[in-house]
Design a protein around this motif. Sequence first.
Motif, mmCIF file in Angstrom:
data_model
loop_
_atom_site.group_PDB
_atom_site.id
_atom_site.type_symbol
_atom_site.label_atom_id
_atom_site.label_comp_id
_atom_site.label_asym_id
_atom_site.label_seq_id
_atom_site.Cartn_x
_atom_site.Cartn_y
_atom_site.Cartn_z
ATOM 1 N N ASP A 27 0.820 -1.203 0.000
ATOM 2 C CA ASP A 27 0.000 0.000 0.000
ATOM 3 C C ASP A 27 0.859 1.260 0.000
ATOM 4 O OD1 ASP A 27 0.821 0.500 2.645
ATOM 5 O OD2 ASP A 27 -0.942 -0.449 3.496
ATOM 6 N N ASP A 57 -10.790 0.215 -6.405
ATOM 7 C CA ASP A 57 -11.398 0.716 -5.163
ATOM 8 C C ASP A 57 -11.489 -0.365 -4.102
ATOM 9 O OD1 ASP A 57 -11.683 3.176 -6.336
ATOM 10 O OD2 ASP A 57 -13.834 2.975 -6.719
ATOM 11 N N ASP A 60 -8.142 -1.025 -2.621
ATOM 12 C CA ASP A 60 -7.882 0.024 -1.623
ATOM 13 C C ASP A 60 -8.542 -0.351 -0.293
ATOM 14 O OD1 ASP A 60 -6.504 1.555 -3.493
ATOM 15 O OD2 ASP A 60 -8.199 2.879 -3.911
ATOM 16 N N SER A 65 -7.922 1.181 3.576
ATOM 17 C CA SER A 65 -8.171 2.599 3.320
ATOM 18 C C SER A 65 -9.272 3.169 4.196
ATOM 19 C CB SER A 65 -8.505 2.827 1.838
ATOM 20 O OG SER A 65 -9.738 2.241 1.509
ATOM 21 N N GLN A 71 -3.792 3.262 0.353
ATOM 22 C CA GLN A 71 -4.358 2.754 -0.881
ATOM 23 C C GLN A 71 -3.451 1.692 -1.481
ATOM 24 O OE1 GLN A 71 -4.874 6.265 -3.275
ATOM 25 N NE2 GLN A 71 -6.961 6.532 -2.540
#
Length: 84
Positions: A27, A57, A60, A65, A71
């Motif tokens: 990340d 998404d 993430d 997140s 992310q």
Amino acid sequence: MKRPKLSLNDLKKKDPFYDIVICLLQDTNKSKDHIIGISNGWIFDSRLSFTLPLEKDNLDKVCGSLLSGDQFISFHEQIRIRLK
């Protein structure tokens, strides 16, 4: 010989779509401490009781997140199991 790492776009292509890929995620905080499985266009995360569609998404989300703001950056390590 080192094999090339798969990207998110690679995993969305038809060829590896039915493979199983075990991934160590990296990340934005450079953390590499979470492993997920990907198969048939779905993310399998042991911390969740449901699967997520394979989208940036959602990667993430499994990187944390919601709690940390981190992310998904890349698949740091991966093992690809080809189904026949």
